[in-house]
Design a protein around this motif. Structure first.
Motif, short mmCIF file in Angstrom:
data_model
loop_
_atom_site.label_atom_id
_atom_site.label_comp_id
_atom_site.label_asym_id
_atom_site.label_seq_id
_atom_site.Cartn_x
_atom_site.Cartn_y
_atom_site.Cartn_z
N LEU A 1 18.12 25.54 -10.90
CA LEU A 1 17.83 25.24 -12.29
C LEU A 1 16.90 26.33 -12.82
O LEU A 1 15.83 26.57 -12.27
CB LEU A 1 17.15 23.88 -12.42
N HIS A 2 17.32 26.98 -13.90
CA HIS A 2 16.54 28.06 -14.48
C HIS A 2 15.70 27.52 -15.63
O HIS A 2 16.16 26.74 -16.44
CB HIS A 2 17.47 29.18 -14.99
N LEU B 1 14.04 26.42 -10.12
CA LEU B 1 13.81 25.30 -9.22
C LEU B 1 15.02 25.16 -8.32
O LEU B 1 16.15 25.22 -8.77
CB LEU B 1 13.63 24.02 -10.06
N ARG B 2 14.76 24.97 -7.02
CA ARG B 2 15.85 24.84 -6.04
C ARG B 2 15.48 23.76 -5.03
O ARG B 2 14.32 23.61 -4.67
CB ARG B 2 16.01 26.17 -5.31
N LEU B 3 16.47 23.01 -4.58
CA LEU B 3 16.26 21.98 -3.56
C LEU B 3 16.60 22.56 -2.20
O LEU B 3 17.67 23.13 -2.00
CB LEU B 3 17.16 20.77 -3.84
N LEU C 1 11.61 23.69 -4.46
CA LEU C 1 10.91 24.98 -4.51
C LEU C 1 10.86 25.41 -5.97
O LEU C 1 11.90 25.65 -6.59
CB LEU C 1 11.64 26.02 -3.67
N LEU C 2 9.67 25.50 -6.52
CA LEU C 2 9.47 25.93 -7.90
C LEU C 2 8.86 27.31 -7.87
O LEU C 2 7.76 27.50 -7.36
CB LEU C 2 8.55 24.96 -8.63
N GLU D 1 5.25 30.57 -5.68
CA GLU D 1 6.22 29.57 -5.23
C GLU D 1 5.49 28.30 -4.81
O GLU D 1 4.58 28.35 -3.99
CB GLU D 1 7.04 30.12 -4.07
N ARG D 2 5.88 27.19 -5.39
CA ARG D 2 5.27 25.90 -5.06
C ARG D 2 6.32 25.05 -4.35
O ARG D 2 7.47 25.03 -4.73
CB ARG D 2 4.81 25.20 -6.33
#
Length: 53
Positions: free
Chosen positions: A11-12, A19-21, A27-28, A34-35
């Motif tokens: 997701l951009h 954001l990626r799962l 992962l943001l 990177e959080r």
């Protein structure tokens, strides 16, 4: 088929944020930082703005 452990979905957001799962953790990445947010820790998600989905 997409695994729930690792998703190819990205997701951009604004200002090159995304954001990626992966492995049950979101992962943001934003502004070079990177959080890692455990999915179990998310209580709710609020979306604002005219294009919010």
């Amino acid at each position: 088929m997409t695994s729930t452990e690792t998703s190819s979905l990205i997701l951009h957001g604004r200002r090159r944020a995304f954001l990626r799962l992966r492995d049950g953790v979101l992962l943001l990445a934003e502004d070079g930082v990177e959080r890692r947010i455990p999915v179990a820790a998310i209580e709710r998600i609020d979306v604002y703005g005219p294009r919010g989905r």
